[in-house]
Design a protein around this motif. Structure first.
Motif, PDB file in Angstrom:
ATOM      1  N   TYR A  27      12.713 -54.624 -40.192  1.00  0.00           N
ATOM      2  CA  TYR A  27      13.448 -55.861 -40.468  1.00  0.00           C
ATOM      3  C   TYR A  27      13.470 -56.788 -39.251  1.00  0.00           C
ATOM      4  O   TYR A  27      13.384 -58.006 -39.394  1.00  0.00           O
ATOM      5  N   ARG A  31      12.163 -60.644 -39.037  1.00  0.00           N
ATOM      6  CA  ARG A  31      12.968 -61.739 -38.481  1.00  0.00           C
ATOM      7  C   ARG A  31      12.164 -62.532 -37.449  1.00  0.00           C
ATOM      8  O   ARG A  31      12.214 -63.755 -37.417  1.00  0.00           O
ATOM      9  N   LYS A  36      15.251 -65.197 -40.303  1.00  0.00           N
ATOM     10  CA  LYS A  36      16.391 -64.401 -40.750  1.00  0.00           C
ATOM     11  C   LYS A  36      16.510 -64.342 -42.273  1.00  0.00           C
ATOM     12  O   LYS A  36      16.739 -63.284 -42.850  1.00  0.00           O
ATOM     13  N   ARG A  37      16.373 -65.466 -42.923  1.00  0.00           N
ATOM     14  CA  ARG A  37      16.562 -65.492 -44.379  1.00  0.00           C
ATOM     15  C   ARG A  37      15.492 -64.708 -45.114  1.00  0.00           C
ATOM     16  O   ARG A  37      15.779 -64.045 -46.107  1.00  0.00           O
ATOM     17  N   GLU A  40      16.253 -61.059 -44.944  1.00  0.00           N
ATOM     18  CA  GLU A  40      17.344 -60.607 -45.812  1.00  0.00           C
ATOM     19  C   GLU A  40      16.821 -60.067 -47.146  1.00  0.00           C
ATOM     20  O   GLU A  40      17.447 -59.187 -47.746  1.00  0.00           O
ATOM     21  N   THR A  43      15.529 -56.413 -46.753  1.00  0.00           N
ATOM     22  CA  THR A  43      16.677 -55.620 -46.333  1.00  0.00           C
ATOM     23  C   THR A  43      17.564 -55.302 -47.528  1.00  0.00           C
ATOM     24  O   THR A  43      17.924 -54.143 -47.765  1.00  0.00           O
ATOM     25  N   PHE A  44      17.900 -56.322 -48.304  1.00  0.00           N
ATOM     26  CA  PHE A  44      18.753 -56.135 -49.467  1.00  0.00           C
ATOM     27  C   PHE A  44      18.098 -55.217 -50.493  1.00  0.00           C
ATOM     28  O   PHE A  44      18.763 -54.405 -51.128  1.00  0.00           O
ATOM     29  N   ASP A  72      25.760 -63.786 -52.512  1.00  0.00           N
ATOM     30  CA  ASP A  72      25.627 -64.191 -51.110  1.00  0.00           C
ATOM     31  C   ASP A  72      24.165 -64.441 -50.743  1.00  0.00           C
ATOM     32  O   ASP A  72      23.849 -65.417 -50.062  1.00  0.00           O
ATOM     33  N   LEU A  73      23.297 -63.576 -51.202  1.00  0.00           N
ATOM     34  CA  LEU A  73      21.869 -63.737 -50.930  1.00  0.00           C
ATOM     35  C   LEU A  73      21.344 -65.022 -51.569  1.00  0.00           C
ATOM     36  O   LEU A  73      20.607 -65.789 -50.945  1.00  0.00           O
ATOM     37  N   HIS A  76      22.224 -68.593 -49.883  1.00  0.00           N
ATOM     38  CA  HIS A  76      21.451 -69.034 -48.726  1.00  0.00           C
ATOM     39  C   HIS A  76      19.966 -69.193 -49.025  1.00  0.00           C
ATOM     40  O   HIS A  76      19.206 -69.563 -48.137  1.00  0.00           O
ATOM     41  N   SER A  77      19.572 -68.919 -50.259  1.00  0.00           N
ATOM     42  CA  SER A  77      18.153 -68.905 -50.587  1.00  0.00           C
ATOM     43  C   SER A  77      17.746 -69.905 -51.652  1.00  0.00           C
ATOM     44  O   SER A  77      16.567 -70.182 -51.813  1.00  0.00           O
TER      45      SER A  77
END
Length: 114
Positions: A27, A31, A36-37, A40, A43-44, A72-73, A76-77
């Motif tokens: 991860y 990044r 970062k996004r 995610e 990672t999720f 939440d994911l 931001h996406s």
């Protein structure tokens, strides 16, 4: 003569042990390469290495699912347009697609060496 599928992708910045990276090390690499996004997403989804990430044909497909756990994911996406439709942020989609291409090419290069 045709141009190789991923000829314009430079994998030199990727570590030679990329296939061995797992969890946080994987991860962290994402990044650094894609932001970062983008990191995610795998990672999720618990895609904790190159092979599991590439096994997801579309790393952004999870954002189409309806689940409160994804709120939440998604926040931001994606963006909600004035007509009510939802669109994935273009930069995120492009970065995720480029990451997939980069990792595929690196895996192909490593497999040729074996």
């Amino acid at each position: 003569m045709s141009t190789p599928k991923y000829s314009q992708i430079d994998t030199k910045a990727l570590p030679s042990n990329i296939m061995d990276l797992r969890d946080d090390a994987f991860y962290d690499l994402i990044r650094q390469v894609s932001g970062k996004r983008v990191a995610e997403l795998p990672t999720f989804q618990e895609c904790n290495g190159v092979d599991s990430f590439l096994g997801c044909k579309d790393g952004t497909a999870i954002l189409q699912l309806k689940s409160d756990q994804l709120n939440d994911l998604k926040k931001h996406s994606r963006v909600t347009l004035t007509d009510g439709t939802i669109a994935l942020l273009p930069g995120l989609e492009s970065s995720a697609n480029n990451l997939m291409k980069l990792l595929k090419k690196k895996r192909e290069e490593i497999n040729k060496q074996v």
